[in-house]
Design a protein around this motif. Structure first.
Motif, short mmCIF file in Angstrom:
data_model
loop_
_atom_site.label_atom_id
_atom_site.label_comp_id
_atom_site.label_asym_id
_atom_site.label_seq_id
_atom_site.Cartn_x
_atom_site.Cartn_y
_atom_site.Cartn_z
N UNK A 155 0.84 -1.20 0.00
CA UNK A 155 0.00 0.00 0.00
C UNK A 155 0.87 1.26 0.00
N UNK A 156 0.30 2.35 -0.49
CA UNK A 156 1.03 3.61 -0.57
C UNK A 156 1.17 4.24 0.82
N UNK A 157 2.33 4.82 1.09
CA UNK A 157 2.56 5.49 2.37
C UNK A 157 2.28 6.99 2.23
N UNK A 158 2.19 7.65 3.35
CA UNK A 158 1.97 9.10 3.37
C UNK A 158 3.09 9.82 2.63
N UNK A 159 4.32 9.40 2.86
CA UNK A 159 5.48 10.04 2.24
C UNK A 159 5.47 9.86 0.73
N UNK A 160 5.14 8.66 0.27
CA UNK A 160 5.10 8.40 -1.16
C UNK A 160 4.02 9.24 -1.85
N UNK A 217 1.99 14.33 -5.07
CA UNK A 217 0.75 15.12 -5.01
C UNK A 217 0.90 16.39 -4.19
N UNK A 218 1.86 16.39 -3.27
CA UNK A 218 2.00 17.52 -2.36
C UNK A 218 1.10 17.39 -1.14
N UNK A 219 0.22 16.39 -1.12
CA UNK A 219 -0.68 16.18 0.02
C UNK A 219 0.09 15.46 1.11
N UNK A 220 0.34 16.15 2.23
CA UNK A 220 1.16 15.57 3.28
C UNK A 220 0.50 15.68 4.65
N UNK A 221 -0.83 15.67 4.67
CA UNK A 221 -1.54 15.74 5.94
C UNK A 221 -1.75 14.34 6.50
N UNK A 222 -2.08 14.30 7.77
CA UNK A 222 -2.35 13.02 8.41
C UNK A 222 -3.49 12.33 7.67
N UNK A 223 -3.31 11.02 7.42
CA UNK A 223 -4.32 10.30 6.65
C UNK A 223 -4.26 8.81 7.00
N UNK A 224 -5.39 8.14 6.78
CA UNK A 224 -5.40 6.69 6.95
C UNK A 224 -5.26 6.04 5.58
#
Length: 165
Positions: free
Chosen positions: A126-131, A136-143
């Protein structure tokens, strides 16, 4: 392939579905997770807003039920674990089917999208937050559901996806 002004991508889940809203022209991406009833309200609101603007919108739903094989079993899983995994998978698939059905009911253009390949560095590919943040530039907390929805929207829009080596 038709280009859309707005894309809503959904990774269905029984508890909270990941929802990504993307404006491909500006690459503006917002990501949330919603329970089923709140998601339905969100979709109705999006339709009203887009209809007023006279712009195009598509809802893309990750459709795991399109996969011929959906094995998540491990060698050491017993019958109880296998049954629980099958039940959970079936529940998630039904949520996705109901989302598609409600989009059709709301007269939203909807597409059942085959799940993307799992080739990322996270657990089970699965894709990680950092990847995700890298392209995308989207670096907020996410599940995970949120990140999967964002990746689906980005890929559907045909925007570049770069892996950080």
């Amino acid at each position: 392939m038709k280009k859309y002004d707005h894309i809503i991508a959904i990774d269905p889940d029984v508890d909270k579905s990941g929802v990504a809203y993307l404006v491909p022209k500006t690459r503006k991406l917002s990501v949330k997770d919603y329970t089923f009833p709140v998601l339905l309200d969100y979709l109705q609101g999006a339709k009203r807003t887009i209809d007023k603007k006279n712009e195009s919108l598509i809802v893309v739903v990750e459709a795991g039920w399109l996969s011929k094989a959906n094995w998540h079993l491990r060698r050491y899983d017993n019958i109880r674990v296998a049954s629980a995994k099958g039940n959970s998978t079936g529940r998630n698939h039904e949520v996705g089917r109901k989302i598609v059905e409600m989009c059709q009911h709301y007269e939203l253009e909807v597409l059942e999208h085959f799940p993307l390949r799992k080739t990322w560095k996270g657990a089970d590919g699965k894709i990680t937050r950092e990847e995700l943040a890298y392209f995308t530039g989207f670096n907020k907390r996410s599940n995970q559901e949120m990140r999967d929805a964002a990746l689906l929207a980005w890929a559907f829009a045909g925007l570049p996806i770069r892996a950080k080596c």
